[in-house]
Design a protein around this motif. Structure first.
Motif, PDB file in Angstrom:
ATOM      1  N   SER A  76      10.777  33.111   8.672  1.00  0.00           N
ATOM      2  CA  SER A  76      10.587  34.042   9.466  1.00  0.00           C
ATOM      3  C   SER A  76       9.199  34.599   9.958  1.00  0.00           C
ATOM      4  CB  SER A  76      11.040  35.365   8.575  1.00  0.00           C
ATOM      5  OG  SER A  76      12.362  35.163   8.325  1.00  0.00           O
ATOM      6  N   GLY A  77       8.357  33.371  10.141  1.00  0.00           N
ATOM      7  CA  GLY A  77       7.246  33.366  10.628  1.00  0.00           C
ATOM      8  C   GLY A  77       7.310  33.804  12.046  1.00  0.00           C
ATOM      9  N   LYS A  78       6.246  34.718  12.723  1.00  0.00           N
ATOM     10  CA  LYS A  78       6.285  34.863  14.083  1.00  0.00           C
ATOM     11  C   LYS A  78       5.096  35.081  14.820  1.00  0.00           C
ATOM     12  CE  LYS A  78       8.691  38.349  17.483  1.00  0.00           C
ATOM     13  NZ  LYS A  78       9.263  39.565  17.705  1.00  0.00           N
ATOM     14  N   ALA A  79       4.846  34.373  15.819  1.00  0.00           N
ATOM     15  CA  ALA A  79       3.789  34.668  16.790  1.00  0.00           C
ATOM     16  C   ALA A  79       3.467  35.917  17.268  1.00  0.00           C
ATOM     17  CB  ALA A  79       3.597  33.490  17.550  1.00  0.00           C
ATOM     18  N   GLU A  80       2.149  36.455  17.151  1.00  0.00           N
ATOM     19  CA  GLU A  80       1.643  37.691  17.856  1.00  0.00           C
ATOM     20  C   GLU A  80       0.414  37.646  18.512  1.00  0.00           C
ATOM     21  OE1 GLU A  80       3.634  40.173  18.092  1.00  0.00           O
ATOM     22  OE2 GLU A  80       5.139  39.949  16.341  1.00  0.00           O
ATOM     23  N   ASN A  81       0.216  38.301  19.715  1.00  0.00           N
ATOM     24  CA  ASN A  81      -1.083  38.345  20.323  1.00  0.00           C
ATOM     25  C   ASN A  81      -1.474  39.572  20.957  1.00  0.00           C
ATOM     26  OD1 ASN A  81       0.713  38.679  22.501  1.00  0.00           O
ATOM     27  ND2 ASN A  81       0.208  36.959  23.673  1.00  0.00           N
ATOM     28  N   ARG A  82      -0.834  40.735  20.339  1.00  0.00           N
ATOM     29  CA  ARG A  82      -1.397  41.917  20.698  1.00  0.00           C
ATOM     30  C   ARG A  82      -1.766  42.911  19.392  1.00  0.00           C
ATOM     31  NH1 ARG A  82       0.232  42.792  25.903  1.00  0.00           N
ATOM     32  NH2 ARG A  82       1.776  41.559  26.767  1.00  0.00           N
ATOM     33  N   LEU A  83      -2.860  43.732  19.509  1.00  0.00           N
ATOM     34  CA  LEU A  83      -3.356  44.300  18.310  1.00  0.00           C
ATOM     35  C   LEU A  83      -2.268  45.380  17.784  1.00  0.00           C
ATOM     36  CD1 LEU A  83      -5.537  44.725  16.680  1.00  0.00           C
ATOM     37  CD2 LEU A  83      -6.389  46.458  18.271  1.00  0.00           C
ATOM     38  N   ASP A  84      -1.512  46.023  18.766  1.00  0.00           N
ATOM     39  CA  ASP A  84      -0.598  47.080  17.950  1.00  0.00           C
ATOM     40  C   ASP A  84       0.694  46.212  17.220  1.00  0.00           C
ATOM     41  OD1 ASP A  84      -1.903  49.121  19.239  1.00  0.00           O
ATOM     42  OD2 ASP A  84      -0.394  49.509  20.769  1.00  0.00           O
ATOM     43  N   ILE A 118      -6.193  31.286  13.318  1.00  0.00           N
ATOM     44  CA  ILE A 118      -6.897  30.133  13.493  1.00  0.00           C
ATOM     45  C   ILE A 118      -8.115  30.418  14.706  1.00  0.00           C
ATOM     46  CG2 ILE A 118      -7.073  27.800  13.862  1.00  0.00           C
ATOM     47  CD1 ILE A 118      -4.005  27.457  12.986  1.00  0.00           C
ATOM     48  N   GLU A 119      -9.506  30.289  14.434  1.00  0.00           N
ATOM     49  CA  GLU A 119     -10.317  30.932  15.423  1.00  0.00           C
ATOM     50  C   GLU A 119     -10.123  30.073  16.815  1.00  0.00           C
ATOM     51  OE1 GLU A 119     -15.001  32.005  15.283  1.00  0.00           O
ATOM     52  OE2 GLU A 119     -14.446  29.985  14.478  1.00  0.00           O
ATOM     53  N   ASN A 120     -10.103  31.061  17.849  1.00  0.00           N
ATOM     54  CA  ASN A 120      -9.997  30.719  19.335  1.00  0.00           C
ATOM     55  C   ASN A 120      -8.662  30.279  19.713  1.00  0.00           C
ATOM     56  OD1 ASN A 120     -12.914  30.960  19.788  1.00  0.00           O
ATOM     57  ND2 ASN A 120     -13.469  29.110  18.902  1.00  0.00           N
ATOM     58  N   ASN A 121      -7.725  30.341  19.066  1.00  0.00           N
ATOM     59  CA  ASN A 121      -6.424  30.353  19.172  1.00  0.00           C
ATOM     60  C   ASN A 121      -5.754  31.186  20.076  1.00  0.00           C
ATOM     61  OD1 ASN A 121      -6.145  27.746  17.904  1.00  0.00           O
ATOM     62  ND2 ASN A 121      -4.395  28.268  17.116  1.00  0.00           N
ATOM     63  N   ALA A 122      -4.647  31.229  20.826  1.00  0.00           N
ATOM     64  CA  ALA A 122      -4.271  32.228  21.790  1.00  0.00           C
ATOM     65  C   ALA A 122      -3.302  33.183  20.935  1.00  0.00           C
ATOM     66  CB  ALA A 122      -3.409  31.432  22.829  1.00  0.00           C
ATOM     67  N   GLU A 123      -3.052  32.883  19.569  1.00  0.00           N
ATOM     68  CA  GLU A 123      -1.923  33.783  18.896  1.00  0.00           C
ATOM     69  C   GLU A 123      -2.074  33.694  17.243  1.00  0.00           C
ATOM     70  OE1 GLU A 123       1.830  32.250  20.217  1.00  0.00           O
ATOM     71  OE2 GLU A 123       1.406  30.473  18.854  1.00  0.00           O
ATOM     72  N   ALA A 124      -1.733  34.790  16.899  1.00  0.00           N
ATOM     73  CA  ALA A 124      -1.675  34.839  15.351  1.00  0.00           C
ATOM     74  C   ALA A 124      -0.510  34.713  14.815  1.00  0.00           C
ATOM     75  CB  ALA A 124      -2.468  36.165  14.875  1.00  0.00           C
ATOM     76  N   ILE A 125      -0.221  34.316  13.368  1.00  0.00           N
ATOM     77  CA  ILE A 125       1.048  34.218  12.974  1.00  0.00           C
ATOM     78  C   ILE A 125       1.300  35.109  11.828  1.00  0.00           C
ATOM     79  CG2 ILE A 125       2.646  32.484  11.875  1.00  0.00           C
ATOM     80  CD1 ILE A 125       1.842  31.608  14.663  1.00  0.00           C
ATOM     81  N   ALA A 126       2.547  35.876  11.773  1.00  0.00           N
ATOM     82  CA  ALA A 126       2.764  36.763  10.669  1.00  0.00           C
ATOM     83  C   ALA A 126       3.805  36.321   9.939  1.00  0.00           C
ATOM     84  CB  ALA A 126       2.894  38.273  11.259  1.00  0.00           C
ATOM     85  N   PHE A 127       3.638  36.440   8.598  1.00  0.00           N
ATOM     86  CA  PHE A 127       4.673  36.050   7.770  1.00  0.00           C
ATOM     87  C   PHE A 127       4.740  37.196   6.804  1.00  0.00           C
ATOM     88  CE2 PHE A 127       2.375  31.906   8.501  1.00  0.00           C
ATOM     89  CZ  PHE A 127       3.402  31.190   8.893  1.00  0.00           C
ATOM     90  N   PRO A 128       6.348  37.432   6.541  1.00  0.00           N
ATOM     91  CA  PRO A 128       6.619  38.494   5.895  1.00  0.00           C
ATOM     92  C   PRO A 128       6.444  38.299   4.391  1.00  0.00           C
ATOM     93  CG  PRO A 128       8.829  37.639   6.751  1.00  0.00           C
ATOM     94  CD  PRO A 128       7.539  37.076   7.532  1.00  0.00           C
ATOM     95  N   MET A 129       5.487  38.985   3.788  1.00  0.00           N
ATOM     96  CA  MET A 129       5.466  38.781   2.168  1.00  0.00           C
ATOM     97  C   MET A 129       5.689  40.031   1.433  1.00  0.00           C
ATOM     98  SD  MET A 129       2.661  35.685   1.870  1.00  0.00           S
ATOM     99  CE  MET A 129       2.687  34.448   2.832  1.00  0.00           C
ATOM    100  N   LEU A 130       6.449  40.865   1.693  1.00  0.00           N
ATOM    101  CA  LEU A 130       6.397  42.542   0.911  1.00  0.00           C
ATOM    102  C   LEU A 130       6.829  42.293  -0.287  1.00  0.00           C
ATOM    103  CD1 LEU A 130       6.398  45.219   1.730  1.00  0.00           C
ATOM    104  CD2 LEU A 130       9.014  45.354   1.956  1.00  0.00           C
ATOM    105  N   LYS A 131       6.057  42.775  -0.969  1.00  0.00           N
ATOM    106  CA  LYS A 131       6.311  43.097  -2.666  1.00  0.00           C
ATOM    107  C   LYS A 131       7.136  44.219  -2.924  1.00  0.00           C
ATOM    108  CE  LYS A 131       2.951  44.429  -5.179  1.00  0.00           C
ATOM    109  NZ  LYS A 131       1.699  44.641  -6.076  1.00  0.00           N
ATOM    110  N   GLU A 132       8.355  43.937  -3.293  1.00  0.00           N
ATOM    111  CA  GLU A 132       9.491  45.093  -3.458  1.00  0.00           C
ATOM    112  C   GLU A 132       9.098  45.626  -5.024  1.00  0.00           C
ATOM    113  OE1 GLU A 132      13.350  44.894  -2.049  1.00  0.00           O
ATOM    114  OE2 GLU A 132      12.755  43.215  -0.600  1.00  0.00           O
ATOM    115  N   GLU A 133       9.023  46.920  -4.848  1.00  0.00           N
ATOM    116  CA  GLU A 133       9.151  47.523  -6.032  1.00  0.00           C
ATOM    117  C   GLU A 133      10.532  48.358  -6.246  1.00  0.00           C
ATOM    118  OE1 GLU A 133       6.793  47.376  -8.374  1.00  0.00           O
ATOM    119  OE2 GLU A 133       5.322  46.355  -6.986  1.00  0.00           O
TER     120      GLU A 133
END
Length: 501
Positions: A89-97, A112-127
């Motif tokens: 479930s990783g997803k590439a994002e390139n906007r601050l919002d 990764i520095e100077n790349n065109a996108e960041a990668i977000a991975f869900p790792m929510l800790k459920e209580e």
């Protein structure tokens, strides 16, 4: 709308230096202590990992993301992170919002520095709390397990109960400032398509900042919000939820809510208990009819006492009239004031008992009722006969399996008592007629609230007012116009063969 469109047109922030990205993120996060931003070096590269610490499962972060990234012998790329790490479930994002939203919903973002996108991975800790028994819908027979505040756990319970590919758990997000996940649940080969579209439309068109609980959601989407009667059923029992889904109704599960929503329903649905299914059909029918009678007794018993004592002495037998006169000889108040006083006293005791710890609340309710009732009779504030009627009315209101319907019945007594005190039996009839007219106008998800009484449907009576043996219940609730109304073949259900045949 203009502000939202402006955000959608916001330019990407990448590529960027890690220090520049850190400064931009900190400007949008008001509390720096809630923000973790770490820079790592690998193969002459630099990459940053940032997240909100208390939302994240740190063990999963170390084992599934940081270790594979730092131990890699090749240059890190977005494709490597997406396809060569033990995460899904990783997803590439390139906007601050979008990145900020990901962080607030329990995602770890790696850039990764100077790349065109960041990668977000869900790792929510459920209580979440462990599964436990139901509190407001306690049952003797049948499954005792109840929903929890974890949507994942609740969906697991539903899936384990309905092992069918027809089961749909449609995801919908509600809330602009504090989004919350909601699951629209139904069987696609049984549920009415119009009902599904209506519920989906009501959920998606909600324009609210947040929803706190399923009870709040019901108030936002029900058909007639000013009505005192509940139009959707709220349950904490997974077996009741799945039973309703299998009969063609629609369910809604809300994240962080320990109750599920069932629609459409009728007035009679609130007097059905899951225990009726696990008892023999004749015993289940008896208790269901008893609950209907208890509702009528709870609403009308005390008002009839007030009306008869105030205006209609002639209907009371002479021996009872003498006893009643002796009981009220020292009472200085009119019957209407006397009845409202005791009803308010009962409601105060019930409310206080519900707010106190369990053991203290039970003791307080019993002792308070006995002591205050006895003192009220001895002080001449009320008659002992009225105390009997008030007690019977209160007991009858507690027989409703639904807490919301039980509360509605208790509240209805007060206007009925006022009408009885002002106009006698004529006032009671006026109130009853008004109540029936109101119920005739009510709907639940567009379906008649008094079905199958109005419009009348003989085939559905055995599913509401009483029960029949299982082999005679081959049809589902036909008034809701389901896609498939047949549960099984009625003729084959009657066939009985011995083993030697």
């Amino acid at each position: 709308m203009r502000r939202m469109n402006k955000r959608k047109r916001q330019a990407p922030i990448f590529p960027a230096k890690l220090e520049t990205l850190q400064d931009r993120l900190k400007k949008h996060i008001h509390n720096d202590t809630d923000f973790s931003y770490s820079i790592y070096h690998q193969q002459n590269q630099r990459f940053a990992v940032f997240y909100i610490p208390y939302l994240i499962d740190t063990n999963k972060l170390e084992a599934s993301l940081l270790k594979p990234a730092l131990d890699s012998k090749q240059i890190l790329t977005s494709d490597f992170l997406l396809y060569h790490t033990p995460l899904s479930s990783g997803k590439a994002e390139n906007r601050l919002d979008d990145i900020l939203k990901r962080m607030l919903t329990g995602n770890v973002v790696i850039y990764i520095e100077n790349n065109a996108e960041a990668i977000a991975f869900p790792m929510l800790k459920e209580e979440k709390r462990d599964l436990s028994t139901a509190e407001t819908e306690s049952v003797v027979l049948g499954p005792q397990i109840a929903f929890t505040e974890s949507l994942t756990t609740n969906m697991n319970l539903i899936r384990n109960s309905i092992l069918s590919s027809d089961l749909v758990l449609e995801k919908i997000t509600i809330g602009k400032r504090a989004p919350k996940e909601v699951r629209l649940t139904y069987l696609k080969t049984i549920a009415n398509q119009d009902d599904i579209r209506t519920m989906r439309q009501r959920l998606k068109e909600l324009d609210v900042d947040e929803i706190e609980d399923s009870s709040v959601l019901i108030q936002l989407i029900e058909d007639h919000s000013p009505s005192i009667f509940p139009q959707f059923y709220e349950t904490e029992l997974p077996d009741r939820f799945t039973y309703s889904i299998s009969k063609g109704r629609i369910g809604v599960l809300v994240d962080n809510s320990p109750t599920g929503i069932i629609a459409p329903v009728t007035l009679f649905s609130f007097f059905e208990s899951t225990e009726d299914l696990y008892m023999r059909w004749n015993i289940g029918s008896f208790f269901r009819i008893l609950r209907f009678l208890a509702m009528i007794i709870s609403v009308l018993l005390t008002p009839f006492y007030v009306a008869i004592v105030t205006y209609h002495y002639e209907v009371i037998p002479t021996p009872l009239l003498i006893s009643l006169g002796q009981s009220r000889a020292n009472v200085p108040f009119p019957p209407i004031f006397e009845a409202i006083l005791l009803e308010l006293l009962i409601e105060l005791l019930r409310e206080a008992g519900a707010r106190l710890p369990t053991k203290v609340g039970q003791t307080m309710g019993i002792v308070g009722g006995v002591v205050v009732g006895t003192a009220a009779v001895q002080a001449g504030l009320t008659s002992n006969i009225l105390i009997i009627f008030i007690t019977l009315s209160a007991l009858a209101s507690f027989t409703a399996p639904s807490y919301l319907m039980g509360t509605t019945i208790r509240v209805l007594r007060f206007p009925m008592i006022l009408l009885a005190g002002l106009l006698g039996i004529i006032g009671i009839m006026f109130g009853a007629c008004f109540l029936v007219i109101h119920l005739l106008k009510l709907t639940s998800l567009g379906r008649p609230y008094l079905s199958p009484i109005y419009p009348f449907n003989w085939e559905d009576l055995n599913k509401t007012l009483y029960r029949l043996p299982y082999h005679m219940q081959s049809k589902r609730f036909t008034s809701f116009r389901l896609k498939d109304i047949y549960r099984f073949n009625k003729n084959k259900a009657k066939q009985k063969k011995d083993i030697d045949e």
